[in-house]
Write an enzyme that holds these catalytic residues in place. Sequence first.
Site: not given
Ligand SMILES: Cc1ncc(COP(=O)(O)O)c(N)n1
Length: 565
Positions: A191, A266, A268
């Site tokens: 990515k 952004t 998630g």
């Molecule tokens: C439970 C969990 N899983 C994955 C991410 C990553 O997502 P991001 O990179 O958008 O913070 C996160 N912050 N929390």
Amino acid sequence: MAAITFTPTLPLVPRKAPHVLTIAGSDSGGGAGIQADLKTIEAFGCYGSSVLTGLTAQNTKGVQAVHAVPTDFVIKQLQSVVEDEAPVAIKLGMLTSATTIRALAQYLPTIEKAIVVLDPVMISTSGHYLLPDDAVEALDDLFPFVTVLTPNIPEAIRLAGFKGEVGGLEDMLKLAKDTQAKTAAKTVLLKGGHAVISRDEVLRYKGQYEIVWEEGDDEDDTVEVLSEYKSLTQVGAERDYVVDILVTGTEVVALFVGKKVISSSTHGTGCTLSSAIASSYAIRKGNDVPAGGDVKILKRAISYTQSAIASAFPFGHGHGPLNHAHLSTRRALPPPTRHNPHPFLTHLIQSNLPLWKSYVRHPFVVQLGNGSLPRECFEHYIKQDYHYLRHYARAHALGAYKASSFTDITAFSEIALHIARESEMHVSYCAQFGISREDLMAAPESAPCAAYARYVIDIGTQGDILDLYMAVASCLVGYGEVGLWLKKQVKEEKAVLEGNLYRRWMEDYSGPEFLTAVHKGIENLERRIAQNPPSEEHLARLTSIWHECVRLESRFWDMGLYKLL
Ligand SMILES: Cc1ncc(COP(=O)(O)O)c(N)n1
């Protein structure tokens, strides 16, 4: 007590939704992790189940705490889910600990034939470490069972043990191949969100790899009238690109290229994309994973994620979540955004691009630009155009007559007056070709001119104000496009101004006065549509009026080129 009966108004047809399982962490804020996964899986029409590896106390501002789920309980959840109904696809996200990863590596091969997508989540967008070092090492045990690995650039650097900087596309290609070599995952999607790539850099690889452009962004699809007005409303950075690289086996197969969307919504994104990939595989026809990666399956997931970012609504005080429901709440047309301030015109043009091209890149236009157009063709055209302008002014006067608000009455009347002035310019312009006012009036009106005029006036008579705006739009927008395109052709030395008999015509249609009118016309249409979003049916009617006018415009150039009467 009266009995309550429930009568469904529609027959309930049982449909089997593909089962997609997510094994990941919970995000209490709802934007990432399990929550983002389930929303995405649902949006794809799949059934989502979940195995939690850890709980986070988290919001859009950051991760406040992580609580690991004991490994044996992770496996208990997995057994419960799988024993009941085996998943078609599994998405792996934040796996929390080395022991959980190792246990999963033991259990996964027992699940038959599931597609496994691994998003090697290491650090959150907010900068919180979500995977300890020993757990990153343990990922090696999982890779043999992974169908698609989706690291971002920092994660790939870590996984591949990549030395050196990742600046441009060349470095990214090397990184993507190194990551595949190191992990032996069947497919790697690197990515590219952390890098900004120029269009020229992408074009260097044309012919070498399949380049999958975001819709309407292909080099051959450039529409000057849209890019011109976009450049007026967009900041420079948005013209840069994000490139995701697909490696299957040991080969780079495709580059997915999209405009970088500047957004703080952004949080998630990685979770959403990997769940979208798992779901996109789950809903595919046939069970096999095609050799060479499946560009279409991945493209569907990438497009879903891009639209979820582009249509996100504000939530919280940090990095906001995506709009996972955009497929079901989608209107016939997307609303205007900073990314695309002209969704209606974009739709009209893209809905039949070859037809539009046959109009604005017509041989008459090309020959006019390079000066090779025979003079008698132009003379025939310009006489007919004088007739057309008269009908075009009548159509606007009809608009003023039919309008109910002073705003519309004034707008139509002003344009009618403007066309009357333009016709006088035509007269003076024709003088240089030795054509007098009397010649113009005496020229018999050709069939293509009469057909076009009849159609526009008919639409104006039968339809409503918006129909009439539609019927006069393709002439205005198309001539703006032609003017701008010829100007660009001159710059690229594919058309000439110096010594060109049609120089004044070219300069008039690319000049500020005409382009301001085009801009006003476009803004007016977009505003009307945004204020009153059309239904699918209404949009189809407006689009068919546009297509008919574009077709008749093209016939108008034919008439000039072949001196048709
Ligand atoms: C439970 C969990 N899983 C994955 C991410 C990553 O997502 P991001 O990179 O958008 O913070 C996160 N912050 N929390």
